[in-house]
Scaffold this active site. Structure first.
Site, PDB file in Angstrom:
ATOM      1  N   GLY A   7     -47.870  40.852 -31.420  1.00 45.27           N
ATOM      2  CA  GLY A   7     -48.660  41.442 -30.347  1.00 45.27           C
ATOM      3  C   GLY A   7     -49.319  40.385 -29.479  1.00 45.27           C
ATOM      4  O   GLY A   7     -49.809  40.671 -28.395  1.00 45.27           O
ATOM      5  N   GLY A  34     -47.889  38.033 -27.952  1.00 44.21           N
ATOM      6  CA  GLY A  34     -47.079  37.691 -26.783  1.00 44.21           C
ATOM      7  C   GLY A  34     -46.337  36.375 -26.910  1.00 44.21           C
ATOM      8  O   GLY A  34     -45.975  35.752 -25.904  1.00 44.21           O
ATOM      9  N   SER A  35     -46.070  35.936 -28.142  1.00 42.66           N
ATOM     10  CA  SER A  35     -45.439  34.621 -28.316  1.00 42.66           C
ATOM     11  C   SER A  35     -44.014  34.589 -27.770  1.00 42.66           C
ATOM     12  O   SER A  35     -43.598  33.588 -27.187  1.00 42.66           O
ATOM     13  CB  SER A  35     -45.452  34.213 -29.788  1.00 42.66           C
ATOM     14  OG  SER A  35     -44.919  35.231 -30.610  1.00 42.66           O
ATOM     15  N   SER A  74     -53.578  30.292 -34.925  1.00 40.92           N
ATOM     16  CA  SER A  74     -53.406  29.921 -33.521  1.00 40.92           C
ATOM     17  C   SER A  74     -52.610  28.625 -33.377  1.00 40.92           C
ATOM     18  O   SER A  74     -52.870  27.818 -32.490  1.00 40.92           O
ATOM     19  CB  SER A  74     -54.763  29.774 -32.815  1.00 40.92           C
ATOM     20  OG  SER A  74     -55.520  30.936 -32.945  1.00 40.92           O
ATOM     21  N   GLY A  80     -55.562  32.712 -30.124  1.00 41.96           N
ATOM     22  CA  GLY A  80     -55.687  34.026 -30.754  1.00 41.96           C
ATOM     23  C   GLY A  80     -56.999  34.292 -31.474  1.00 41.96           C
ATOM     24  O   GLY A  80     -57.372  35.446 -31.674  1.00 41.96           O
ATOM     25  N   GLU A  81     -57.698  33.237 -31.886  1.00 42.67           N
ATOM     26  CA  GLU A  81     -58.900  33.437 -32.696  1.00 42.67           C
ATOM     27  C   GLU A  81     -60.185  33.054 -31.972  1.00 42.67           C
ATOM     28  O   GLU A  81     -61.277  33.438 -32.399  1.00 42.67           O
ATOM     29  CB  GLU A  81     -58.796  32.569 -33.957  1.00 42.67           C
ATOM     30  CG  GLU A  81     -57.571  32.855 -34.781  1.00 42.67           C
ATOM     31  CD  GLU A  81     -57.202  31.698 -35.693  1.00 42.67           C
ATOM     32  OE1 GLU A  81     -56.967  31.930 -36.877  1.00 42.67           O
ATOM     33  OE2 GLU A  81     -57.165  30.546 -35.218  1.00 42.67           O
TER      34      GLU A  81
END
Ligand code: FES
Ligand code: FES
Lengths: 162, 756
Positions: B489, B491-492, B530, B714-715
């Site tokens: 989710g 988006g990588s 991340s 991400g974090e």
């Protein structure tokens, strides 16, 4: 357990199926290779399993498949039947209203229904309406933008039709 | 084909996710959707005691239940896996309990049946008898408790940064990490002020909407595992190790994940379904219920004692940190949390002397692992709350106090690593500006009071870890990317395709990204912490450049232009006499890293720093304790954003998730039993819980060593949320909470005295 035959209309197509008395609507849809309504909490708390039965949103994890007999059921898979995304689907893409996408079909179907009932909802009305759907990726701010964006798209389309 | 010197057109573009259409039409390929011909469904029978010896397991009635294919216990597993213990740090977790159970909810037996409901009914017929042993739940008690969860520990030795693990016999300490910089004791002795506080966090769960799921299917002398996993390469090597097979006999395939957040890392169900499939020689599907997820993996509860020496000018001269991590019954990746997060426990401040002691502890709770932040949110909660309390006691403005102590680029962190590309001050200043910190603030009236707070945090990236990618160019010029970063989710897939597109001068939308499949996608350590944008991003960039170089060489040897740009098809046709051939570019990336010495010091402890902060305005109803967030500002240094819009969604998503951990979420245990393992009683944020105003700011920054200047994100927006809310509550109504979650009830009791 003995299976019973039922007949219903799935996304506009007539379907016959044999179902067990304890099959849920989500179980049956899986059998029919429809995965848009999906089980997450299994308790009617998250909305990932949302479908429309005779035009009304229902949590498919709790609804018995037997009750579909003679009904019309619509799932997210039916929204682009003509190859065109619906205004709400397009709005989700345009506003980036999802991350993992697991909750997305549930939200989209709820918003389709919301906009049918109330073409121009306020943010507060949208929040109230969507409070039964959970998104762990927390794309909520974007989902509210998607509601506004879809409302506009629908209005523009209607203007063009008129 | 692109030119090396051109300004970027694909990187930095906010295009929608490549799989957007599949997601809005309900057709994305989650493992959850998968049905295999002839498969059986597994249902787990779980321990009802927190700690005990297994005396007997009676499976006879379940086995004879009509429709049941098999019932399997830990002993049966030994037939296919003689040493059935797994784990990334310690080989401590049995595939099914053997001899002993260590928490309520631990898998003890499995029923297999064609119909999942039959399997569930038959599980009710299993009867296990235990001799109960004393149990320990609390991390502080675990430090000294006579109840010892593991008699013996086998370090896994899998990851270079955890090579030193040995654990201690007869204690519950899985890992203790210590850092000693300078002379903290001397600094404390001569300090103008000394402040000491303690803070706690609660155990929480990731609750991905797609519950944890794995399937295994035997295929000749091989095994195919389909799994919603963040770490396909690890699953392959760990299952191969358990089976005593070579890695190429195990194929691990992963689709899109319906959320992960750290819940789907390392081994979760994969070893179990692998063993079951081999035992019953049929494909096996095991999908957990939402309830069962709570018995599988969680986020560490923690206790943090922090003490600071401050001089007369408000500068922190030394800090002592003792952090206890409640790891539950199995270590999972807890030891890495303890170490990798532990060394940042002094916060993003310029402090000359520090002592850090960080302990990973076993208890009889469901295991804890990584959850969006890898321990950092627990630490930031404590050190930023402490920071605000110091500022209050000194009578200083909390932003000003932070400014005075902030760690700047070019200055050494307490590990000895000199800070670089870490825009900590820019994050703080962005927050101060967007919160209008220097302007007058409306404090509310009557019984409804208003307050505000800001907090910042930082994180080092787990290191050293490896990523490998390949970029394939077909003879018609079309491009395929193979890599094993899992898109859950974040988006990588899209971000990696943007990097390839940028290098090769094609449109991102035209690139085909292959789903992780260990038969074809090369090694990647895992999608966690991340790390992917930076590590895999660099590998992908190298792979694309390698492909481009080969194409350019082909063009040159044909006597064509210097580059193959725009003429790839012609290059292939002239090289091979027809539309034929393939160019494969390979990229491998592993950053430089220096392991901490015996004092926990290293001059290169991380390939990059993630910086994040949050400011909030809250309203507290002092009669009920009810708190409403009015505004939330998140700011982060993520280098240069590859896809700004996806990045913003990541920032607000992370912050809202942390808001749940801040004000409502808590796994409640009674005698080791989680009593609220349901979304009915475990309250995650819904659409009505988010603040009306959320602003997400990407600070202007660039990471020199990152792909096109990018790093992980991400974090980062989880870091500051909890302490900012705590400060805002105190600012509003005068009470300070030191334990999460800060529920209305907790605030009410703090305001009006204890429970009646
Ligand atoms: S799965 Fe039906 S409401 Fe959650
Ligand atoms: S987009 Fe992941 S749960 Fe909503």
């Amino acid at each position: 357990m003995t299976k019973k035959p039922i007949k219903f209309v799935l996304n506009g197509r007539e379907v016959q199926a044999f179902v067990s008395p304890d099959d849920s609507v989500v179980d049956l849809l899986r059998e029919l290779d429809h995965f848009g309504a999906r089980e997450s909490c299994g308790q009617g708390l998250c909305g990932c399993c949302t479908v429309l039965i005779d035009g009304v949103s229902v949590t498919g994890c709790l609804e018995l498949a037997l009750l579909l007999d003679g009904k019309r059921i619509n799932t997210v898979e039916g929204l682009d039947a003509d190859g065109q995304l619906s205004a709400v689907q397009q709005a989700f893409i345009d506003t980036g209203a999802f991350q993992c996408g697991f909750c997305t079909p549930g939200f989209i179907l709820m918003i389709e229904q919301l906009l049918d009932e109330n073409p121009d909802p306020t943010d507060d009305e949208a929040r109230d309406y969507l409070s039964g759907n959970l998104c762990r990726c927390a794309a909520y701010p974007e989902i509210l933008s998607a509601v506004r964006n879809a409302a506009m798209k629908r209005k523009t389309a209607q203007g063009a039709d008129a | 084909m692109g030119d090396k010197t051109m300004t970027t057109t694909e990187v930095g573009r906010s295009l929608p996710r490549l799989e957007a259409r599949q997601k809005v039409t309900g057709r994305a390929n989650y493992t959850h959707n998968l049905k295999l011909p002839g498969m059986v469904h597994a249902k787990v029978f779980r321990s009802t005691v927190p700690h005990g010896k297994i005396l007997s397991i009676d499976t006879a009635e379940a086995a004879s239940y009509p429709g049941v294919a098999a019932v399997v216990t830990g002993k049966d597993i030994l037939d296919v896996v003689p040493e059935p213990y797994y784990g990334p740090a310690f080989h401590d977790q049995p595939i099914l309990a053997l001899n002993k159970v260590r928490y309520v909810g631990e898998p003890v037996a499995v029923v297999l049946a064609d119909d999942p409901r039959i399997a569930a009914e038959a599980v009710e017929l299993i009867d296990a008898v235990y001799e109960e042993l004393p149990a320990v739940y609390d991390e502080t008690e675990a430090m000294t408790s006579d109840a010892v969860v593991h008699d013996e520990l086998k370090p896994a030795g899998t990851f270079p940064d955890l090579k030193h693990l040995n654990g201690r016999k007869d204690t519950n300490i899985a890992l203790d990490f210590h850092l000693k910089q300078g002379h903290a004791d001397a600094a404390f002795a001569s300090a103008a002020h000394v402040f000491a506080h303690s803070f706690q966090t609660q155990q929480t769960m990731h609750t991905p909407m797609e519950p944890i799921i794995s399937l295994a299917e035997p295929s000749g002398d091989r095994l195919i595992i389909h799994t919603a996993s963040q770490s396909p390469s690890f699953v392959r090597s760990e299952v191969a190790r358990l089976l005593g097979w070579s890695e190429n006999r195990v194929q691990v395939k992963v689709g899109h994940l319906g959320g992960g957040f750290g819940a789907k890392l390392y081994i979760k169900l994969e070893a179990l379904v692998a063993a079951l499939a081999l035992l019953c020689r049929r494909p096996v599907r095991l999908s957990l219920s939402m309830e069962e997820q709570f018995y599988t993996i969680s986020k560490h509860a923690s206790t943090f004692h922090i003490k600071s020496a401050v001089d007369k000018d408000g500068r922190i001269t030394a800090r002592k940190c003792e952090v206890l991590w409640n790891g539950g019954a199995y270590a999972d990746i807890g030891p890495r949390v303890t170490q990798k997060s532990g060394f940042t426990a002094t916060g993003p401040y310029d402090i000359a002397a520090a002592d850090i002691d960080s302990y990973a502890l076993y208890t009889n709770r469901p295991p804890a692992g990584a959850l969006r932040g890898f321990g950092i949110p627990q630490l930031v909660w404590a050190y930023e709350s402490h920071t605000d309390l110091i500022a209050r006691e000194l009578g200083m403005d909390p932003v000003e106090f932070r400014r005075r102590n902030i760690l700047k680029d070019g200055r050494p962190h307490v590990t000895g690593t000199v800070m670089k590309d870490a825009a900590i001050d820019a994050v703080l200043e962005t927050l101060a500006e967007r919160m209008r910190w220097s302007e007058p603030f409306d404090r509310g009236e009557g019984t409804v009071k208003r307050g505000r707070g800001v907090a910042i945090g930082f994180k080092a990236c787990v290191s050293p870890t490896t990523s490998v990618a390949t970029v394939t160019v077909a003879a018609d010029g079309s491009v395929t990317l193979h890599h094993a970063t899992v898109d859950m989710g974040q988006g990588s897939d899209t971000a990696m395709a943007q990097i390839v597109a940028e290098v090769l001068g094609v449109r991102t939308e035209e690139i085909r990204v292959v789903d992780p499949d260990t038969d074809v996608t090369p090694y990647d350590m895992a999608t966690l912490g991340s790390r992917s944008t930076f590590h895999m991003g660099n590998a992908v960039r190298k792979a694309a450049e390698h492909a481009r170089t080969q194409l350019d060489d082909m063009a040159k040897s044909l006597g064509m232009a210097e580059t193959a740009a725009g003429r790839v098809k012609e290059v292939f046709r002239r090289t091979y006499g027809m539309q034929a051939g393939t160019v494969v570019g390979v990229g491998t990336y592993i950053p430089e890293y220096v392991s901490p010495n015996e004092d926990g010091l290293s001059d290169n402890v991380t390939p990059f720093w993630m910086i994040g902060g949050t400011g909030v305005e809250v309203e507290v109803d002092t009669e009920t304790g009810r708190t409403k967030l009015l505004k939330m500002v998140n700011a982060a240094d993520l280098g240069t954003a590859l896809n700004p819009r996806i990045v913003e969604t990541q920032l607000s998503g992370a912050a809202i998730m942390q808001l749940g951990f801040t004000v409502s979420e808590e796994m409640i245990l009674d005698g080791g039993q989680v009593t609220n393992a349901s979304l009915a009683d475990y309250k995650i944020p819904g659409i009505k819980d988010i603040p009306p105003v959320i602003e997400n700011c990407i600070v202007d920054a660039h990471t020199e060593t990152g792909p096109f200047g990018a790093k992980g994100v991400g974090e980062s927006a989880t870091f500051g949320v909890s302490p900012a809310v705590a400060e805002a509550i105190q600012d509003a109504c005068g009470v300070r909470l030191t334990r999460l979650p800060m529920t209305a009830e907790a605030i009410f009791h703090a305001l009006h005295g204890d429970k009646k």
